[in-house]
Design a protein around this motif. Sequence first.
Motif, PDB file in Angstrom:
ATOM      1  N   TRP A 234      -0.358   1.483  -6.712  1.00  0.00           N
ATOM      2  CA  TRP A 234      -0.479   2.937  -6.860  1.00  0.00           C
ATOM      3  C   TRP A 234      -0.959   3.564  -5.569  1.00  0.00           C
ATOM      4  CZ3 TRP A 234       0.640   5.652 -11.353  1.00  0.00           C
ATOM      5  CH2 TRP A 234       0.950   4.867 -12.463  1.00  0.00           C
ATOM      6  N   GLY A 235      -0.429   4.765  -5.301  1.00  0.00           N
ATOM      7  CA  GLY A 235      -0.941   5.565  -4.213  1.00  0.00           C
ATOM      8  C   GLY A 235      -2.158   6.347  -4.664  1.00  0.00           C
ATOM      9  N   GLN A 236      -2.734   7.093  -3.769  1.00  0.00           N
ATOM     10  CA  GLN A 236      -4.000   7.773  -4.049  1.00  0.00           C
ATOM     11  C   GLN A 236      -3.835   9.109  -4.755  1.00  0.00           C
ATOM     12  OE1 GLN A 236      -2.315   8.216  -1.418  1.00  0.00           O
ATOM     13  NE2 GLN A 236      -2.745  10.229  -0.551  1.00  0.00           N
ATOM     14  N   GLY A 237      -2.637   9.622  -4.844  1.00  0.00           N
ATOM     15  CA  GLY A 237      -2.419  10.887  -5.532  1.00  0.00           C
ATOM     16  C   GLY A 237      -2.438  12.073  -4.603  1.00  0.00           C
ATOM     17  N   THR A 238      -1.622  13.072  -4.941  1.00  0.00           N
ATOM     18  CA  THR A 238      -1.592  14.314  -4.177  1.00  0.00           C
ATOM     19  C   THR A 238      -1.503  15.468  -5.173  1.00  0.00           C
ATOM     20  OG1 THR A 238      -0.472  15.505  -2.368  1.00  0.00           O
ATOM     21  CG2 THR A 238       0.940  14.232  -3.861  1.00  0.00           C
ATOM     22  N   LEU A 239      -2.295  16.499  -4.951  1.00  0.00           N
ATOM     23  CA  LEU A 239      -2.434  17.580  -5.911  1.00  0.00           C
ATOM     24  C   LEU A 239      -1.356  18.630  -5.719  1.00  0.00           C
ATOM     25  CD1 LEU A 239      -4.044  19.065  -8.133  1.00  0.00           C
ATOM     26  CD2 LEU A 239      -5.455  20.049  -6.291  1.00  0.00           C
ATOM     27  N   VAL A 240      -0.706  18.964  -6.815  1.00  0.00           N
ATOM     28  CA  VAL A 240       0.260  20.063  -6.849  1.00  0.00           C
ATOM     29  C   VAL A 240      -0.291  21.129  -7.782  1.00  0.00           C
ATOM     30  CG1 VAL A 240       2.580  20.768  -7.528  1.00  0.00           C
ATOM     31  CG2 VAL A 240       2.230  18.571  -6.371  1.00  0.00           C
ATOM     32  N   THR A 241      -0.438  22.332  -7.272  1.00  0.00           N
ATOM     33  CA  THR A 241      -0.944  23.444  -8.067  1.00  0.00           C
ATOM     34  C   THR A 241       0.112  24.537  -8.093  1.00  0.00           C
ATOM     35  OG1 THR A 241      -3.215  22.948  -7.390  1.00  0.00           O
ATOM     36  CG2 THR A 241      -2.795  25.111  -8.368  1.00  0.00           C
ATOM     37  N   VAL A 242       0.523  24.892  -9.292  1.00  0.00           N
ATOM     38  CA  VAL A 242       1.511  25.944  -9.464  1.00  0.00           C
ATOM     39  C   VAL A 242       0.792  27.179  -9.993  1.00  0.00           C
ATOM     40  CG1 VAL A 242       3.687  26.607 -10.524  1.00  0.00           C
ATOM     41  CG2 VAL A 242       3.256  24.209  -9.959  1.00  0.00           C
ATOM     42  N   SER A 243       0.937  28.277  -9.279  1.00  0.00           N
ATOM     43  CA  SER A 243       0.241  29.500  -9.660  1.00  0.00           C
ATOM     44  C   SER A 243       1.226  30.541 -10.200  1.00  0.00           C
ATOM     45  CB  SER A 243      -0.493  30.072  -8.455  1.00  0.00           C
ATOM     46  OG  SER A 243       0.437  30.470  -7.465  1.00  0.00           O
ATOM     47  N   SER A 244       0.694  31.449 -10.986  1.00  0.00           N
ATOM     48  CA  SER A 244       1.551  32.493 -11.572  1.00  0.00           C
ATOM     49  C   SER A 244       1.696  33.679 -10.639  1.00  0.00           C
ATOM     50  CB  SER A 244       0.955  32.944 -12.895  1.00  0.00           C
ATOM     51  OG  SER A 244      -0.347  33.435 -12.693  1.00  0.00           O
TER      52      SER A 244
ATOM     53  N   GLN B 171       0.851  -1.193   0.000  1.00  0.00           N
ATOM     54  CA  GLN B 171       0.000   0.000   0.000  1.00  0.00           C
ATOM     55  C   GLN B 171       0.881   1.235   0.000  1.00  0.00           C
ATOM     56  OE1 GLN B 171      -2.562  -0.672   3.455  1.00  0.00           O
ATOM     57  NE2 GLN B 171      -4.218  -1.232   2.066  1.00  0.00           N
ATOM     58  N   LEU B 172       0.489   2.227  -0.782  1.00  0.00           N
ATOM     59  CA  LEU B 172       1.270   3.447  -0.927  1.00  0.00           C
ATOM     60  C   LEU B 172       0.428   4.641  -0.532  1.00  0.00           C
ATOM     61  CD1 LEU B 172       2.845   2.675  -4.416  1.00  0.00           C
ATOM     62  CD2 LEU B 172       3.879   2.313  -2.174  1.00  0.00           C
ATOM     63  N   GLN B 173       1.061   5.565   0.161  1.00  0.00           N
ATOM     64  CA  GLN B 173       0.379   6.775   0.622  1.00  0.00           C
ATOM     65  C   GLN B 173       1.239   7.975   0.263  1.00  0.00           C
ATOM     66  OE1 GLN B 173      -2.617   6.744   2.392  1.00  0.00           O
ATOM     67  NE2 GLN B 173      -2.720   8.959   2.571  1.00  0.00           N
ATOM     68  N   ALA B 174       0.761   8.774  -0.669  1.00  0.00           N
ATOM     69  CA  ALA B 174       1.507   9.956  -1.092  1.00  0.00           C
ATOM     70  C   ALA B 174       0.993  11.182  -0.370  1.00  0.00           C
ATOM     71  CB  ALA B 174       1.374  10.149  -2.595  1.00  0.00           C
ATOM     72  N   CYS B 175       1.899  12.100  -0.112  1.00  0.00           N
ATOM     73  CA  CYS B 175       1.496  13.355   0.524  1.00  0.00           C
ATOM     74  C   CYS B 175       2.514  14.436   0.177  1.00  0.00           C
ATOM     75  CB  CYS B 175       1.369  13.190   2.025  1.00  0.00           C
ATOM     76  SG  CYS B 175       2.893  12.759   2.864  1.00  0.00           S
ATOM     77  N   GLY B 176       2.181  15.667   0.520  1.00  0.00           N
ATOM     78  CA  GLY B 176       3.093  16.766   0.318  1.00  0.00           C
ATOM     79  C   GLY B 176       2.659  17.763  -0.725  1.00  0.00           C
ATOM     80  N   GLY B 177       1.574  17.478  -1.407  1.00  0.00           N
ATOM     81  CA  GLY B 177       1.106  18.409  -2.422  1.00  0.00           C
ATOM     82  C   GLY B 177       0.620  19.708  -1.828  1.00  0.00           C
ATOM     83  N   GLY B 178       0.417  20.683  -2.687  1.00  0.00           N
ATOM     84  CA  GLY B 178      -0.077  21.965  -2.217  1.00  0.00           C
ATOM     85  C   GLY B 178      -0.001  23.002  -3.302  1.00  0.00           C
TER      86      GLY B 178
END
Length: 126
Positions: A116-126, A2-9
């Motif tokens: 596969w892990g569940q995914g973590t969202l990375v949003t890059v803003s201008s 089992q995989l757990q991803a984190c750290g997005g933002g």
Amino acid sequence: VQLQACGGGLVQAGGSLGLSCAGSGRTFNNMVMGWFRQAPGKEREFVAAISSSGSRTTYADSVKGRFTISRDNAMNSVYLQMFGLRLEDTAVYYCAARFGPMATDWDSSGSNYAYWGQGTLVTVSS
């Protein structure tokens, strides 16, 4: 496994962000680990992969020189350090694992990864 991803933002363009993925199970140390991402409306794409020992890495051309994949087998974890982030790096990032040695063409194909892990969202803003 089992995989757990984190750290997005949310991060500004040009900034940095680190992702981590924790794995369970005693087989983690024997597995090739990969990071993939999927942007809105786009297909999933390969980002980076690392061998079971951590001695070999491979990257997509789009992130080469900006992202670094690493792993700590004692912690059952794999990491993705992202620098110089661009708007086009915005995506949901997934960690994945597979058995077998690293091999050209195999590492970059998501269909070769069984876990596969569940995914973590990375949003890059201008």
